[in-house]
Motif scaffolding. Structure first.
Motif, PDB file in Angstrom:
ATOM      1  N   HIS A   5      14.614  -1.326   4.536  1.00 44.61           N
ATOM      2  CA  HIS A   5      13.941  -1.297   3.242  1.00 44.61           C
ATOM      3  C   HIS A   5      13.735  -2.722   2.723  1.00 44.61           C
ATOM      4  N   LYS A   8      10.978  -4.421   4.731  1.00 48.46           N
ATOM      5  CA  LYS A   8       9.676  -3.935   4.273  1.00 48.46           C
ATOM      6  C   LYS A   8       9.276  -4.614   2.970  1.00 48.46           C
ATOM      7  N   LYS A   9      10.226  -4.768   2.049  1.00 49.95           N
ATOM      8  CA  LYS A   9       9.954  -5.407   0.765  1.00 49.95           C
ATOM      9  C   LYS A   9       9.547  -6.865   0.962  1.00 49.95           C
ATOM     10  N   GLU A  12       6.051  -7.024   2.047  1.00 53.77           N
ATOM     11  CA  GLU A  12       5.134  -6.746   0.925  1.00 53.77           C
ATOM     12  C   GLU A  12       4.951  -7.960   0.022  1.00 53.77           C
ATOM     13  N   ALA A 159      14.771  -5.701  -4.257  1.00 51.07           N
ATOM     14  CA  ALA A 159      13.833  -4.682  -4.742  1.00 51.07           C
ATOM     15  C   ALA A 159      13.105  -5.132  -6.006  1.00 51.07           C
TER      16      ALA A 159
END
Length: 200
Positions: A5, A8-9, A12, A159
């Motif tokens: 996760h 992936k962040k 991005e 996040a």
């Protein structure tokens, strides 16, 4: 939260550039173990996995995170997040060297792992009471009031990261600024001997 996760962040956010002066990725786990042994600390598992995956790096894009309690943030309450340090003690940007340099200023039990605004640090708490929490260290404040909580843990910090908009505004906004500034600018130019001459 899992390491995939976080990966992936980071993607991005525009990805990263590896530090040319710090450790090769295959050495990171060794440096992490040496660091834990030397300082007698246990790093959170996700924090370790992240550094094993990414090593020392800077972001490709300007990045920010919200720090609403810091008294010097801009009106939108965001601060810069920049270079992630390495764990290789031989590197000039190592976490150990940052700790040594800030001895007597940075409270014990806080591991600086990333740059904030100039002179500031983003830290991981390894003290028992707030273990795993992420804090912003403001270098211009007193020892009693220089730590500001950003996130409950490292995963939540990543996040919360956002790409920082450093543009000066849309064309329409620029047009409005130009119109508002024009009379004053012309007046200053005239007083300086430049610009259009007044009639009469």
């Amino acid at each position: 939260m899992e390491i995939n996760h976080l990966e992936k962040k980071i993607k991005e956010l525009g990805g990263t550039k590896k530090s040319p002066t710090c450790q090769k990725s295959e050495d990171v786990n060794l440096f992490l173990r040496e660091f834990e042994n030397e300082l007698n600390v246990n790093l959170p598992d996700l924090f370790r996995k992240f550094h094993a995956s990414f090593g020392a790096f800077s972001f490709n894009n300007p990045i920010q995170v919200r720090c609403k309690d810091l008294p010097v943030t801009s009106k939108d309450e965001y601060v810069k997040v920049d270079y992630f340090y390495c764990f290789d003690m031989n590197c000039k940007h190592s976490i150990q060297k940052i700790i040594e340099h800030q001895e007597g200023h940075l409270p014990k039990g806080y591991i600086p792992f990333c740059d904030g605004e100039p002179g500031d640090l983003i830290c991981l708490c390894v003290a028992e009471e707030n273990y795993g929490e992420i804090y912003y260290w403001w270098h211009e404040s007193s020892m009693e009031h220089n730590l500001f909580k950003i996130a409950n843990d490292f995963g939540r910090l990543i996040a919360k990261l956002q790409v920082r908009d450093e543009s000066i505004g849309s064309q329409e906004e620029l047009k409005k600024v130009t119109i508002k500034a024009k009379p004053k600018l012309l007046d200053l130019l005239k007083k300086s001997g430049y610009g259009p001459k007044s009639n009469g």
